[in-house]
Design an enzyme around this catalytic site. Structure first.
Site, PDB file in Angstrom:
ATOM      1  N   CYS A 177       6.368   9.431   0.625  1.00  0.00           N
ATOM      2  CA  CYS A 177       5.123  10.129   0.895  1.00  0.00           C
ATOM      3  C   CYS A 177       4.864  11.090  -0.248  1.00  0.00           C
ATOM      4  CB  CYS A 177       5.193  10.888   2.228  1.00  0.00           C
ATOM      5  SG  CYS A 177       3.713  11.870   2.535  1.00  0.00           S
ATOM      6  N   HIS A 225      10.959   6.444   8.287  1.00  0.00           N
ATOM      7  CA  HIS A 225      11.548   6.591   6.960  1.00  0.00           C
ATOM      8  C   HIS A 225      13.053   6.776   7.117  1.00  0.00           C
ATOM      9  CE1 HIS A 225       7.766   7.724   4.437  1.00  0.00           C
ATOM     10  NE2 HIS A 225       7.491   6.820   5.348  1.00  0.00           N
ATOM     11  N   ASN A 266      10.490   3.971   2.968  1.00  0.00           N
ATOM     12  CA  ASN A 266      10.269   3.413   4.296  1.00  0.00           C
ATOM     13  C   ASN A 266      11.443   2.534   4.713  1.00  0.00           C
ATOM     14  OD1 ASN A 266       7.370   4.125   4.896  1.00  0.00           O
ATOM     15  ND2 ASN A 266       7.086   3.101   2.940  1.00  0.00           N
ATOM     16  N   ARG A 295       0.832  -1.204   0.000  1.00  0.00           N
ATOM     17  CA  ARG A 295       0.000   0.000   0.000  1.00  0.00           C
ATOM     18  C   ARG A 295       0.872   1.261   0.000  1.00  0.00           C
ATOM     19  NH1 ARG A 295      -0.506   4.642   2.788  1.00  0.00           N
ATOM     20  NH2 ARG A 295      -0.226   3.505   4.747  1.00  0.00           N
ATOM     21  N   ASP A 296       1.568   1.507   1.082  1.00  0.00           N
ATOM     22  CA  ASP A 296       2.377   2.722   1.205  1.00  0.00           C
ATOM     23  C   ASP A 296       3.518   2.723   0.193  1.00  0.00           C
ATOM     24  OD1 ASP A 296       3.116   5.158   2.306  1.00  0.00           O
ATOM     25  OD2 ASP A 296       4.374   4.260   3.827  1.00  0.00           O
ATOM     26  N   HIS A 325       6.671   3.986  12.646  1.00  0.00           N
ATOM     27  CA  HIS A 325       6.755   3.973  11.185  1.00  0.00           C
ATOM     28  C   HIS A 325       7.863   4.954  10.781  1.00  0.00           C
ATOM     29  CE1 HIS A 325       4.499   3.663   7.173  1.00  0.00           C
ATOM     30  NE2 HIS A 325       5.454   4.560   6.936  1.00  0.00           N
TER      31      HIS A 325
END
Length: 311
Positions: A250, A219, A259, A24-25, A217
């Site tokens: 993002c 990065h 990520n 997804r991300d 989460h």
């Protein structure tokens, strides 16, 4: 493979649950649209590698995230995976309706710790965005659905700079109060450092947010993702977000790079003797395959190192 050698550190969790966000991300940031069947195969391979929480897609309007416009087609292709949690992102009541119609039992909403990012990402003020989420979370809970609350820009904002810790805590407390079962603290532009992570986690505990509902989460913009993860582990956090192959960033924060790579995380946790249930070799093979689908090498250092050894 016998490496890395296992050398446990004191007072760290025995097991960590990896919340895999690559499907997804990761894929939502691709310039080109990945075919639905390729996405489904990616999820299946991640599950086969032992990942038990895989964020499958996002039920946002296709105008905003065209790469995930196939959510209705994708979710039924993977929803039957046994023993795998498949959370999906929903931005509003309409997104929740679409997800529930397909049988989704885990959803996520995404809030911001700053006004600037709320405006850029959600086109609302911070308080307006929380007001939108409240009925969404309530209905999801009434339906017996597990709800995760993402909080972006917890450690820094590209427009506002430093983000006061109490501001992050206010948003986290609001999400917990409205019924979120779990939070994910996002270092959206990758500026966090370990002391900052520990300070925020300690404040959240002081403000009544327990560690067992917190995930992190990170990065890797400045190469700090693993160091920050270690700090979170020291505090007792046992849910870590990561993206297979280091995919993602993002779309609304241009300085954000990928990520934390799931393979890099698993390598570190393996060396610490922390159980994840993940087969690293299968995971590396999956990310290598996905990199081939995308037409570029994986940014994960572990994927590159282990793939090179196999050649």
């Amino acid at each position: 493979m016998t490496l890395p050698m296992t050398v446990p550190a004191a007072d760290l969790p025995a097991r960590v649950r990896i919340h895999e966000v690559g499907a997804r991300d990761g894929l939502q940031n691709e310039k080109s649209t990945v075919p639905t069947e390729v996405k489904a195969e990616f999820v299946r391979r991640l599950a086969d590698a032992g990942l038990t929480t895989i964020e499958a897609t996002s039920f946002v309007h296709p105008k905003w995230v065209p790469q995930l416009a196939d959510a209705e087609q994708l979710f039924p292709l993977v929803s039957g995976l046994e023993g795998v949690r498949l959370p999906v992102l929903v931005p509003n009541a309409r997104g929740l309706d679409r997800a529930l119609a397909l049988g989704a039992r885990r959803i996520a909403v995404f809030a911001s710790a700053t006004e600037s990012f709320a405006k850029a990402n959600l086109n609302r003020t911070l308080d307006e965005s929380l007001a939108v989420f409240e009925p969404v979370v309530k209905r999801a809970k009434d339906e017996g659905v597990h709800v995760r609350g993402y909080v972006s820009m917890c450690f820094g904002d590209p427009w506002e700079g430093e983000v006061p810790l109490h501001q992050v805590a206010r948003v986290c407390k609001a999400l917990v109060a409205m019924g979120c079962d779990e939070l994910s603290l996002g270092d959206t532009i990758g500026v966090a450092t370990p002391g900052h992570v520990l300070e925020l986690l300690s404040l959240l505990n002081e403000e009544g947010v327990p560690t067992n509902v917190i995930g992190v989460h990170f990065h890797d913009t400045y190469g700090q993702a693993l160091a920050n993860t270690y700090a979170a582990l020291e505090h007792g956090v046992t849910t870590i977000d990561a993206s297979a192959g280091g995919l993602g960033g993002c779309p609304y924060a241009k300085s954000a790079t990928g990520n934390l790579a799931t393979e890099d995380l698993v390598w570190m946790l393996r060396g610490l003797g922390i159980d994840t249930g993940v087969d690293l070799d299968r995971l590396v093979a999956t990310s290598t395959w996905m990199a081939g689908q995308l037409g570029r090498p994986s940014p994960s250092r572990t994927v590159r190192a282990l793939s090179h050894k196999e050649q």
